[in-house]
Design an enzyme around this catalytic site. Structure first.
Site, mmCIF file in Angstrom:
data_model
loop_
_atom_site.group_PDB
_atom_site.id
_atom_site.type_symbol
_atom_site.label_atom_id
_atom_site.label_comp_id
_atom_site.label_asym_id
_atom_site.label_seq_id
_atom_site.Cartn_x
_atom_site.Cartn_y
_atom_site.Cartn_z
ATOM 1 N N GLU A 256 34.812 34.898 40.657
ATOM 2 C CA GLU A 256 35.152 35.662 39.460
ATOM 3 C C GLU A 256 33.932 36.394 38.920
ATOM 4 O O GLU A 256 32.815 35.896 38.992
ATOM 5 C CB GLU A 256 35.712 34.720 38.389
ATOM 6 N N GLU A 367 41.510 37.028 29.680
ATOM 7 C CA GLU A 367 41.806 35.616 29.440
ATOM 8 C C GLU A 367 41.168 35.196 28.122
ATOM 9 O O GLU A 367 40.041 35.610 27.812
ATOM 10 C CB GLU A 367 41.259 34.761 30.583
#
Length: 452
Positions: A256, A367
């Site tokens: 990520e 997120e």
């Protein structure tokens, strides 16, 4: 400074008393010792008196924290004081934290740059003035640079560790376990949608590719904002996920990268470049940035974890970053580049199980963590804090979505599936055009009249 001034004045006064014949010498020595005692504070007491620390730290806990910090904060060739308050240490590349990993005991840093994926197809046209944006950089570049052969590492402090849930949790995401699928969540996902819904309050607004492709990387350009965070242990991020393995097991591999605002991790609300990796679904392996061994950095200009500047403004200039993650077809390491072509470093193939082969899914999006600290949905913002419908210069975006195939070729994503678990709080809308290829707007304010 005030306390230091008082202390010095006291010592001067004691010296004057010492020359006074009416006081016994032993009493004068005792007086000097008491006045100078603050000079000899223990490390724990000194840390407790710092501005950022308000609770007592036991000597044992402090020793454990310092031992951990010694594995992260390597000896520096040069240290740079950034305008944002960070200290950036220039550390010799062969002494970086990555090489402490047991799987990398005999690892030789890859010095030969990998072949970057070549683009297949037609690049989007140059955007007009109505969609103009500029490149964001990093704050510390204004005051210094690291010499060749070194890498810039943001120095971690005792305060950074104390903000974490525990020493073990410092630099790690919470383990995401699969909750029961309710009627609401079932209605928002397709049969092969990624199961990213978390039982500990993580909420997402993402676009993703299906599992029918063989994926060897992903790319996107993301505009950078400074979303408001309600409480210190919540965060807001925007990133690319490169994934393989099972979402409902313990073998998920994930790479990520993107930007995030995390007061708990960094002690402020500035957006920062970050990376993350795990090979066991966030249980034990992996961490943010260089806070554990694993990611091998090769670049002396980019500090992972450092703040990004300048940032986007509402109805004004937009500043964005471009991130590419791909697998080197020859060596097998997963590389990351920042901006147009700047190689940052790589995740060695030895770290992974499923990703030693390829990725099975790519995700792009936002997120947040919703702790419901006051019994209601958090007001922590995602992206700019605006819903997707607000559009350019108001909502956050990902543009020029691309993936890497088995031939090490970049190709534009033709279509994506979108998912927002709680669209009354954070939503997402995708589209495509000649300027931006496949793109999407996403984000939201969190708590509002419909999001409770």
């Amino acid at each position: 400074m005030v306390m230091e001034f008082v202390r010095k004045k006291s010592i001067v006064r004691a010296a004057e008393l010492f020359s006074t014949p009416c006081l016994p010498p032993l009493l004068l020595l005792l007086l000097l010792f008491l006045l100078c005692f603050p000079c000899n504070l223990t490390a724990a007491e000194s840390l407790n008196s710092s501005a950022g620390l308000r609770k007592k730290v036991s000597a044992l806990r402090l020793a454990r924290i310092q031992k951990r910090l010694n594995t992260i904060n390597k000896p520096a060739v040069r240290s740079i004081q950034s305008p944002d308050g960070d200290t950036i240490d220039c550390v010799h590349g062969h002494r970086q934290p990555a090489l402490d990993h047991p799987l990398l005991k005999n690892h030789i840093i890859q010095r030969v740059a990998p072949k970057k994926p070549s683009f297949s197809g037609r690049r989007p046209a140059i955007a007009g003035n109505s969609t103009a944006s500029r490149r964001a950089w990093q704050s510390w570049h204004h005051v210094g640079s690291c010499p060749k052969g070194t890498i810039p590492i943001r120095r971690s402090s005792v305060d950074d560790v104390l903000r974490a849930k525990s020493l073990f949790h410092y630099g790690k995401k919470q383990n995401r376990r699969r909750p029961p699928i309710t009627a609401v969540t079932a209605a928002t996902r397709t049969a092969n949608a990624p199961d990213i819904v978390s039982g500990n309050g993580h909420e997402h607004a993402i676009a993703y590719t299906g599992t029918e492709q063989e994926l060897y990387g992903a790319k996107a350009t993301i505009n950078v904002w400074d979303p408001s965070i309600q409480v210190g242990n919540e965060f807001s991020l925007s990133q690319i996920w490169v994934l393989s393995g099972s979402f409902d097991g313990s073998d998920l591999n994930s790479i990520e990268a993107g930007w995030q605002v995390s007061p708990e991790l960094y002690g402020d609300s500035r957006p920062r470049l970050f990376t993350y990796w795990t090979s066991d679904a966030y249980q034990v392996t992996g961490c943010y940035n260089l806070l554990c061994s694993g990611f091998v950095q090769t670049n002396n200009k980019i500090s992972i974890g450092a703040s990004i500047s300048p940032i986007s403004s509402y109805d004004a200039t937009q500043f964005d970053i471009t991130i590419l993650i791909w697998k080197d077809p020859k060596v097998g390491n997963w590389w990351m580049s920042f901006g147009d072509s700047m190689l940052v470093g790589y995740w060695p193939a030895e770290l992974f199980t499923h990703l030693t082969d390829r990725a099975t899914m790519v995700e792009w999006g936002g997120e947040v963590v919703n702790t419901r600290s006051d019994g209601r949905h958090t007001s922590t913002q995602m992206g700019s804090g605006r819903f997707a419908g607000d559009g350019f210069a108001r909502a956050s975006y990902f543009r020029d979505l691309e993936v890497v195939d088995a031939d090490n070729s970049l190709s534009p994503v033709e279509s994506v599936t979108t998912l927002a678990e709680n669209p009354d709080c954070y939503d997402i809308k995708s589209s495509s055009n000649a300027d931006w290829g496949t793109y999407f707007y996403y984000g939201g304010p969190g708590s509002n009249s419909k999001c409770v």
